[in-house]
Design an enzyme around this catalytic site. Structure first.
Site, PDB file in Angstrom:
ATOM      1  N   ASN A   1       8.257  -8.841   3.148  1.00  0.00           N
ATOM      2  CA  ASN A   1       9.645  -8.384   3.271  1.00  0.00           C
ATOM      3  C   ASN A   1      10.471  -9.459   3.963  1.00  0.00           C
ATOM      4  OD1 ASN A   1       9.371  -5.848   2.086  1.00  0.00           O
ATOM      5  ND2 ASN A   1       8.929  -4.824   4.022  1.00  0.00           N
TER       6      ASN A   1
ATOM      7  N   HIS B   1      11.160  -0.099  -3.845  1.00  0.00           N
ATOM      8  CA  HIS B   1      11.428  -1.448  -4.380  1.00  0.00           C
ATOM      9  C   HIS B   1      11.733  -1.403  -5.881  1.00  0.00           C
ATOM     10  CE1 HIS B   1      10.024  -3.639  -0.722  1.00  0.00           C
ATOM     11  NE2 HIS B   1       9.242  -2.595  -0.591  1.00  0.00           N
TER      12      HIS B   1
ATOM     13  N   TYR C   1      -1.499   0.018  -3.895  1.00  0.00           N
ATOM     14  CA  TYR C   1      -0.822  -0.768  -4.932  1.00  0.00           C
ATOM     15  C   TYR C   1      -1.483  -0.661  -6.297  1.00  0.00           C
ATOM     16  CZ  TYR C   1       2.363  -2.605  -1.465  1.00  0.00           C
ATOM     17  OH  TYR C   1       3.337  -2.702  -0.504  1.00  0.00           O
TER      18      TYR C   1
ATOM     19  N   HIS D   1      -0.105  -6.905  -5.424  1.00  0.00           N
ATOM     20  CA  HIS D   1      -1.114  -6.164  -4.662  1.00  0.00           C
ATOM     21  C   HIS D   1      -1.575  -7.024  -3.485  1.00  0.00           C
ATOM     22  CE1 HIS D   1      -4.460  -3.848  -3.474  1.00  0.00           C
ATOM     23  NE2 HIS D   1      -4.569  -3.154  -4.585  1.00  0.00           N
TER      24      HIS D   1
HETATM   25 FE1  HDD Z   1       4.856  -1.730  -0.223  1.00  0.00          FE
HETATM   26  C1  HDD Z   1       5.957  -2.103  -3.389  1.00  0.00           C
HETATM   27  C2  HDD Z   1       6.286  -4.750   0.646  1.00  0.00           C
HETATM   28  C3  HDD Z   1       4.013  -1.215   3.057  1.00  0.00           C
HETATM   29  C4  HDD Z   1       3.213   1.071  -1.110  1.00  0.00           C
HETATM   30  N1  HDD Z   1       5.928  -3.139  -1.188  1.00  0.00           N
HETATM   31  C5  HDD Z   1       6.273  -3.115  -2.495  1.00  0.00           C
HETATM   32  C6  HDD Z   1       7.016  -4.292  -2.828  1.00  0.00           C
HETATM   33  C7  HDD Z   1       7.112  -5.038  -1.687  1.00  0.00           C
HETATM   34  C8  HDD Z   1       6.422  -4.316  -0.654  1.00  0.00           C
HETATM   35  C9  HDD Z   1       7.816  -6.365  -1.544  1.00  0.00           C
HETATM   36  C10 HDD Z   1       7.610  -4.606  -4.195  1.00  0.00           C
HETATM   37  C11 HDD Z   1       6.659  -5.412  -5.020  1.00  0.00           C
HETATM   38  C12 HDD Z   1       7.302  -5.752  -6.346  1.00  0.00           C
HETATM   39  O1  HDD Z   1       8.303  -6.485  -6.330  1.00  0.00           O
HETATM   40  O2  HDD Z   1       6.795  -5.274  -7.353  1.00  0.00           O
HETATM   41  N2  HDD Z   1       5.166  -2.747   1.517  1.00  0.00           N
HETATM   42  C13 HDD Z   1       5.676  -4.010   1.641  1.00  0.00           C
HETATM   43  C14 HDD Z   1       5.497  -4.469   2.993  1.00  0.00           C
HETATM   44  C15 HDD Z   1       4.869  -3.483   3.666  1.00  0.00           C
HETATM   45  C16 HDD Z   1       4.644  -2.402   2.735  1.00  0.00           C
HETATM   46  C17 HDD Z   1       5.922  -5.828   3.494  1.00  0.00           C
HETATM   47  C18 HDD Z   1       4.426  -3.431   5.081  1.00  0.00           C
HETATM   48  C19 HDD Z   1       4.175  -4.458   5.806  1.00  0.00           C
HETATM   49  N3  HDD Z   1       3.840  -0.315   0.789  1.00  0.00           N
HETATM   50  C20 HDD Z   1       3.568  -0.303   2.141  1.00  0.00           C
HETATM   51  C21 HDD Z   1       2.706   0.824   2.443  1.00  0.00           C
HETATM   52  C22 HDD Z   1       2.450   1.474   1.259  1.00  0.00           C
HETATM   53  C23 HDD Z   1       3.183   0.739   0.233  1.00  0.00           C
HETATM   54  C24 HDD Z   1       2.187   1.166   3.819  1.00  0.00           C
HETATM   55  C25 HDD Z   1       1.642   2.685   0.966  1.00  0.00           C
HETATM   56  C26 HDD Z   1       0.736   3.193   1.719  1.00  0.00           C
HETATM   57  N4  HDD Z   1       4.681  -0.659  -1.945  1.00  0.00           N
HETATM   58  C27 HDD Z   1       3.928   0.441  -2.086  1.00  0.00           C
HETATM   59  C28 HDD Z   1       3.873   0.956  -3.510  1.00  0.00           C
HETATM   60  C29 HDD Z   1       4.704  -0.125  -4.252  1.00  0.00           C
HETATM   61  C30 HDD Z   1       5.180  -1.022  -3.141  1.00  0.00           C
HETATM   62  C31 HDD Z   1       4.299   2.361  -3.689  1.00  0.00           C
HETATM   63  C32 HDD Z   1       5.813   0.376  -5.188  1.00  0.00           C
HETATM   64  C33 HDD Z   1       5.669  -0.394  -6.450  1.00  0.00           C
HETATM   65  C34 HDD Z   1       4.450  -1.164  -6.295  1.00  0.00           C
HETATM   66  O3  HDD Z   1       3.872  -0.886  -5.088  1.00  0.00           O
HETATM   67  O4  HDD Z   1       3.990  -1.941  -7.094  1.00  0.00           O
HETATM   68  O5  HDD Z   1       2.571   1.028  -3.966  1.00  0.00           O
END
Ligand code: HDD
Length: 708
Positions: free
Chosen positions: A181, A109, A396, A373
């Protein structure tokens, strides 16, 4: 004695190399042909510009310590040709700060755009949750960040991908983040697979290509082997994977959440965002053209719409299911994030409306530094045992520590709660609070016992006394998670023929970009388990035989609510290109513009040159206009340029409404568009624009696309 201290023999001060204005001036206004659409309120009136809140103070350039600087164009040297002196603090401060301007981009993202707004609840959720921001009439400030998942920060907006839809509610009970999402199911069922799916989808590690694409071997290798990913993948291959605009996307909380009401009763819910102007996609060719002609397509569209007063709005709706011990509903395991609940089985209840009405002032400070988060919860909203959600609760906060440089990211202005914060968290990198008191521990008597713990009725993180079944420690999952295909089939079978056609074309493109035949063949087996017709079409395009299914096809009941085609929607903020030139009757041009404005859409005047046509500013020249920018185009002038002909050819191919007056009809002829083709109107200016605006409600002239 005088106050002046003069040093004997010192040289007279040198004059500045050139004079600068010394009276502060405001920034230059944007030029008419560079700017977005004219600012308007939702009622069509011109909106008064509100001065942005900026951090700069005073009129003079200063150092970071506030010392006024006389000169910022030359470094301090030993003579005009001499070496630069290390003692030049301004030089070192300026370069050092610049060297550290970038922070790590988000692991996923990374590419996003955001806006401020408000959420107003209608009270319909009061019976199921005690969350204060969902009480009738309560308005809560929000900040929403939309994103693509795979691409780097500088990648194109219109790639085929999932879109993030993350909302921060600054409630009076603390920050609540709904991190969702635009697709209601996820790739994987357990967070432990997240690094795997992301590594497979990101560019290949050797050449770091392709950027922001799933059309490559490692992605299809993974999803064809790990077939729980098939559910999410088919949504990506549908028109949901190439949204027309962030404003025209649904949002989903994906997981099932648990709500708790004032009586302590619980229900299980799914969160949905419903855009007021409908859910719409681009066509694949349009998305590819957009990526080249305007890589910032979605970012620009969001900012322009807000600036023009076409404020995007979404209803927040809940699907409410009983909190049963087995956490299933209508045979669907609610803890499995690869499953959705069809709206026909659990209807949506609208609980409030969100309006985005303010663009960020500074991209880095707000859009880049915002930290979401799924564990940022308020009283009345709780998580479930969905193993994907449980892993997210760890991930997060962990990622922000690297990305934002330490544990104090909640103090950044965009992340600051609007509720009182008294957290006993102390020190750490980038601590900007000056905490008073001597007793940041609990219990204490030295700070008078403060801060006090909240009673059960006002605290967040209500721990519902859910029964945890007696079980052994094991790396397994529930047998119900093993159904990877029935809902994929349900999704495909629910869509209209044109939407199904887009899906098979998308698979044909993506798999056609793979090199490994074994990967293509394995994915064809997965498609055979979804739908024999889909598999056969894709196989034919790849030049491979369609394999037999390995599973008995599930008997599924279609869900018409999944379709994006077949209704009409409001046209707020849709763009209408108006081709005119110096010979165009200016009053006719003004009438057409006003009619577009009055309908809530955005007119963009296209002319052979920039500047003005009479009193009307030109927004796009023949050289800068691109068909992808317009939802409909009307020609008031016969512009013979190849560029304008191309705009019409492409817009016609993409099923867009097209119009012309008799003065402009030559443009249609040059683009080989017959005047009786569906969605083509040749009439006087009033009638032509009126017809286009009506056609716009259906998003596209589907009839023309089906015929083609
Ligand atoms: Fe995630 C970012 C949505 C599963 C780990 N995720 C991130 C963002 C969105 C989502 C919209 C961007 C937030 C922003 O604009 O800053 N993610 C989802 C959805 C998931 C999902 C809807 C499943 C239903 N994500 C998911 C899993 C993991 C992560 C299973 C790790 C185990 N996601 C992350 C992250 C991010 C992230 C790496 C990248 C930047 C951040 O968190 O702040 O931690």
């Amino acid at each position: 004695m005088t106050d002046d201290i003069s040093v004997p023999g010192a040289p007279a001060s040198r004059p500045a190399p050139f004079d600068e204005p010394t009276t502060p001036e405001g920034p230059l206004p944007p030029k008419a042909d560079q700017s977005g659409p004219e600012p308007r309120t939702p009622t069509g009136a011109r909106s008064a510009d509100t001065p942005p809140a900026v951090a700069q103070q005073g009129e003079y350039l200063t150092s970071a310590q506030g010392a006024r600087l006389r000169q910022t164009d030359r470094s301090l040297k030993a003579g005009p040709r001499g070496p630069v002196l290390l003692q030049d603090h301004h030089l070192r401060e300026k370069i050092t700060h610049f060297d550290h301007e970038r922070i790590p981009e988000r692991a996923v993202h990374a590419r996003g755009a955001a806006a401020h707004g408000t959420f107003t609840a209608n009270g319909a959720a009061e019976s199921v949750t005690c969350a204060g921001f969902l009480r009738a009439g309560v308005t809560t400030p929000v900040f929403v960040r939309f994103s693509t998942v795979l691409g780097s920060r500088g990648s194109a907006d219109t790639v085929r991908d999932t879109r993030g839809f993350a909302t921060k509610f600054y409630t009076e009970e603390g920050v609540y983040d709904l991190v969702g999402n635009n697709i209601p199911v996820f790739f994987i069922q357990d967070a432990i697979k997240f690094p795997d799916v992301v590594h497979a989808a990101k560019p290949h590690p050797d050449r770091e290509i392709p950027q922001a694409q799933s059309a490559h071997d490692t992605f299809w290798d993974f999803v064809s082997l790990h077939t729980e990913a098939q559910a999410h993948t088919i949504w990506n291959m549908s028109d949901r994977g190439i949204p027309r605009s962030f404003r025209m996307m649904q949002g989903f909380g994906v997981h099932t959440f648990r709500l708790i009401n004032a009586q302590g009763e619980t229900v299980l819910v799914k969160f949905h965002w419903r855009p007021k102007i409908g859910t719409h996609g681009q066509l694949w060719e349009e998305a590819q053209l957009s990526a080249g002609k305007d890589p910032d397509y979605h970012r620009r569209d969001l900012a322009d719409a807000i600036e023009s007063g076409a404020y995007p709005q979404w209803d927040l709706a809940l699907q409410v299911m009983p909190d049963s011990p087995d956490e299933t509903f209508a045979g669907i395991d609610l803890l499995d994030p690869t499953k959705f609940v069809p709206e026909e089985l659990a209807p949506l209840h609208v609980v409030g409306t969100m309006t985005l009405d303010r663009n960020p002032v500074n991209y880095f400070a707000e859009t880049e530094q915002v930290a979401f988060h799924p564990g940022h919860l308020v009283p009345g909203i709780d998580v479930t045992n969905d193993p994907l959600l449980q892993g997210r609760l760890f991930s997060y906060i962990d990622t922000q520590i690297t990305r934002l440089g330490g544990p104090n990211f909640a103090q950044l202005p965009i992340n600051r709660p609007h509720a009182d914060v008294n957290d006993m968290l102390r020190d750490g990198m980038h601590q900007s609070a000056v905490h008073g008191g001597v007793a940041p521990y609990h219990p204490n008597s030295l700070d008078g016992g403060c801060p006090f713990q909240a009673g059960a009725d006002v605290g967040a993180f209500i721990d519902v006394p859910a029964v945890v079944a007696e079980s052994v420690k094991e790396r397994t999952q529930s047998a119900s998670f093993e159904d990877h295909f029935s809902q994929v089939r349900l999704f495909y079978r629910s869509l209209t023929p044109i939407e199904q056609q887009h899906i098979s074309a998308a698979y044909a493109f993506e798999l056609g970009k793979c090199y490994e035949e074994a990967v293509k063949r394995r994915q064809l087996v997965a498609l055979a388990n979804v739908d024999a017709g889909l598999c056969a079409t894709v196989a034919a395009s790849l030049g491979l035989d369609a394999p037999a299914p390995t599973l008995e096809p599930a008997d599924v009941e279609p869900s018409p609510a999944l379709r994006m085609v077949g209704e009409t929607w409001p046209i707020d903020g849709r763009t209408v290109g108006i081709v005119a030139d110096d010979a165009t009757d200016v009053s006719e041009l003004a009438t057409v513009r006003d009619a577009v404005h009055a309908a809530g859409a955005v007119p963009l005047v296209i002319a052979p040159h920039g500047g003005m046509l009479g009193e009307v500013p030109v927004q796009r020249t023949t050289h800068t206009a691109a068909s992808i920018e317009f939802d409909a185009v009307v020609a008031l002038a016969d512009d013979p340029s190849a560029e304008t002909t191309r705009v019409f050819e492409e817009a016609f191919r993409h099923g867009k409404a097209l119009g012309a007056t008799s003065a402009g009809a030559g443009v249609l002829d040059r683009a080989h568009i017959t005047r009786d083709a569906p969605g083509v109107v040749v009439a006087d200016a009033d009638a032509a624009v009126d017809a286009l605006l009506r056609l716009l409600g259906a998003h596209r002239v589907w009839e023309r696309l089906l015929a083609g």
